[in-house]
Write a protein that holds these residues in place. Structure first.
Motif, PDB file in Angstrom:
ATOM      1  N   VAL A   1     -15.752  -8.556  -1.868  1.00  0.00           N
ATOM      2  CA  VAL A   1     -14.420  -8.876  -1.363  1.00  0.00           C
ATOM      3  C   VAL A   1     -14.240 -10.387  -1.270  1.00  0.00           C
ATOM      4  O   VAL A   1     -15.211 -11.144  -1.197  1.00  0.00           O
TER       5      VAL A   1
ATOM      6  N   SER B   1      -2.374  -7.308  -5.929  1.00  0.00           N
ATOM      7  CA  SER B   1      -3.823  -7.522  -5.931  1.00  0.00           C
ATOM      8  C   SER B   1      -4.220  -8.390  -7.121  1.00  0.00           C
ATOM      9  O   SER B   1      -4.312  -7.916  -8.260  1.00  0.00           O
TER      10      SER B   1
ATOM     11  N   LEU C   1       0.830  -1.200   0.000  1.00  0.00           N
ATOM     12  CA  LEU C   1       0.000   0.000   0.000  1.00  0.00           C
ATOM     13  C   LEU C   1       0.867   1.254   0.000  1.00  0.00           C
ATOM     14  O   LEU C   1       0.543   2.253  -0.665  1.00  0.00           O
TER      15      LEU C   1
ATOM     16  N   GLY D   1     -14.904   0.139   0.563  1.00  0.00           N
ATOM     17  CA  GLY D   1     -13.673  -0.591   0.281  1.00  0.00           C
ATOM     18  C   GLY D   1     -12.545  -0.159   1.199  1.00  0.00           C
ATOM     19  O   GLY D   1     -11.782  -0.985   1.711  1.00  0.00           O
ATOM     20  N   ALA D   2     -12.432   1.155   1.431  1.00  0.00           N
ATOM     21  CA  ALA D   2     -11.399   1.665   2.340  1.00  0.00           C
ATOM     22  C   ALA D   2     -11.636   1.174   3.763  1.00  0.00           C
ATOM     23  O   ALA D   2     -10.691   0.781   4.464  1.00  0.00           O
TER      24      ALA D   2
ATOM     25  N   ASP E   1      -3.975  -9.089   8.573  1.00  0.00           N
ATOM     26  CA  ASP E   1      -3.347  -9.836   7.483  1.00  0.00           C
ATOM     27  C   ASP E   1      -3.835 -11.282   7.441  1.00  0.00           C
ATOM     28  O   ASP E   1      -3.923 -11.886   6.363  1.00  0.00           O
TER      29      ASP E   1
ATOM     30  N   ASP F   1      -8.205   2.948  -5.412  1.00  0.00           N
ATOM     31  CA  ASP F   1      -9.017   1.941  -6.076  1.00  0.00           C
ATOM     32  C   ASP F   1      -9.299   2.383  -7.512  1.00  0.00           C
ATOM     33  O   ASP F   1      -9.039   3.524  -7.904  1.00  0.00           O
TER      34      ASP F   1
ATOM     35  N   GLU G   1     -10.673  -2.429   3.998  1.00  0.00           N
ATOM     36  CA  GLU G   1      -9.222  -2.565   3.952  1.00  0.00           C
ATOM     37  C   GLU G   1      -8.598  -2.193   5.295  1.00  0.00           C
ATOM     38  O   GLU G   1      -7.611  -2.802   5.724  1.00  0.00           O
ATOM     39  N   ASN G   2      -9.180  -1.226   5.978  1.00  0.00           N
ATOM     40  CA  ASN G   2      -8.667  -0.795   7.282  1.00  0.00           C
ATOM     41  C   ASN G   2      -9.007  -1.760   8.409  1.00  0.00           C
ATOM     42  O   ASN G   2      -8.393  -1.695   9.475  1.00  0.00           O
TER      43      ASN G   2
ATOM     44  N   HIS H   1      -6.031   4.938   0.729  1.00  0.00           N
ATOM     45  CA  HIS H   1      -6.746   3.916  -0.022  1.00  0.00           C
ATOM     46  C   HIS H   1      -6.874   4.333  -1.478  1.00  0.00           C
ATOM     47  O   HIS H   1      -7.338   5.435  -1.794  1.00  0.00           O
TER      48      HIS H   1
ATOM     49  N   GLN I   1      -9.042  -9.573   0.145  1.00  0.00           N
ATOM     50  CA  GLN I   1      -8.718  -9.090  -1.200  1.00  0.00           C
ATOM     51  C   GLN I   1      -9.921  -8.307  -1.728  1.00  0.00           C
ATOM     52  O   GLN I   1     -11.016  -8.857  -1.861  1.00  0.00           O
ATOM     53  N   LEU I   2      -9.697  -7.036  -1.996  1.00  0.00           N
ATOM     54  CA  LEU I   2     -10.754  -6.232  -2.580  1.00  0.00           C
ATOM     55  C   LEU I   2     -10.953  -6.663  -4.027  1.00  0.00           C
ATOM     56  O   LEU I   2      -9.995  -6.780  -4.786  1.00  0.00           O
TER      57      LEU I   2
END
Length: 336
Positions: free
Chosen positions: A180, A228, A38, A148-149, A157, A256, A152-153, A254, A162-163
């Protein structure tokens, strides 16, 4: 299976057990750990943004005819540098605060922070316009982007989030969507987990984050999304449909893919509920594809508890938009 605390890292303000699990561990979204992938994506975005600005060369003047309150006026602006927001700065602070989307030459929706390329007419749109279709569509698209953000936040891990993508906004469906892939084949989020995701979106809104647009070539996009799998699969087709270019958006850290346009800032998101997550397909032996859905109001708009509750219930139903595992070439919905 409920996503356990090693998967889900958003703060839950409760000491109770959630579906037999202890409270999910604390996570500060104000200072999240940024992965090397990122970090690299953001560095490449900023470098390309700077390169394009420096490549403008000799500044050419354009005439922008603003149409609207308090009166029509012609502004002298700079081609490929000045944005609708810069035009709003010549008008008033109120125009800067209220303008969520621009309309060029009467029929082309335009991001407020996207440079203007030639002389044009300009209208600055807010959420009280007589015909709200364009701005509502941009708002719904922005909600998916922000979802999506938030996702992701919010996952560690270990979840191997995976978006994938989000469908073209369709307000009639009753929900905005992000699809996702997770390393969990039976995730059924608890109410507390959905509330935590909702809170994550509200935090993004409170930060008043500028939403930036950048058009890049396919080679750079592939480098930016090297980590990705699903984005890399989509990029060649997207670039082919857009003369070799890919449109990216950034909010905070983020980034996208989306055709846009989007509203100018995260602050235009008001009340928000992440309402449901539906499993829609298996992805191999361990992963599964989920459709996460929500509903929101623009900032400053209110509904009574009963009316908003009706919207929330509707948003829980599986959104009927075309699924991302259906042929990409047949559906431009994948990149909204």
């Amino acid at each position: 299976m409920v996503v356990t605390k090693q998967f889900f890292q958003t703060v839950l303000n409760t000491s109770n057990r959630v579906h037999g699990l202890t409270s999910l561990r604390k996570f500060s979204s104000s200072n999240p750990t940024i992965s090397p992938a990122l970090l690299k994506r953001n560095e490449l975005f900023t470098q390309e943004q700077r390169r394009q600005q420096e490549a403008v060369g000799r500044v050419e003047k354009i005439e922008v005819r603003y149409l609207g309150l308090p009166q029509d006026v012609t502004l002298a602006m700079n081609a490929n540098l000045s944005t609708p927001y810069n035009c709003a700065q010549h008008l008033s602070e109120g125009h800067c605060k209220r303008s969520a989307l621009a309309l060029i030459d009467g029929n082309v929706p335009w991001d407020v922070h996207r440079p203007l390329t030639e002389s044009c007419t300009l209208q600055l749109l807010n959420f009280t316009v007589a015909d709200p279709h364009l701005i509502n569509k941009a708002f719904w698209r922005t909600c998916s982007f922000m979802l999506g953000a938030a996702l992701e936040n919010s996952f560690t891990d270990e979840a191997q989030l995976q978006l994938h993508s989000f469908p073209t906004p369709n307000i009639k469906t009753g929900s905005f969507v992000y699809d996702v892939v997770l390393r969990a084949q039976s995730w059924q989020p608890s109410k507390a987990e959905l509330r935590a995701l909702s809170a994550e979106m509200v935090k993004l809104a409170a930060k008043d984050l500028k939403i930036e647009r950048l058009d890049v070539n396919n080679e750079l996009a592939l480098e930016m999304f090297a980590d990705s799998h699903y984005k890399r699969e989509q990029l060649p087709s997207i670039a082919q449909q857009n003369q070799g270019r890919v449109t990216l958006y950034r909010i905070g850290t983020h980034i996208d893919i989306s055709r846009g346009p989007m509203v100018a800032s995260s602050r235009f998101l008001g009340k928000c509920t992440v309402a449901a997550a539906h499993k829609i397909a298996n992805e191999g032996d361990k992963d599964a594809l989920y459709r996460v859905q929500g509903v929101a109001l623009p900032a400053g708009f209110t509904l009574d508890h009963v009316a908003y509750g009706t919207l929330e219930e509707r948003a829980k139903k599986l959104n009927p938009a075309r699924l991302p595992n259906e042929p990409f070439e047949e559906s431009q919905q994948q990149i909204a």
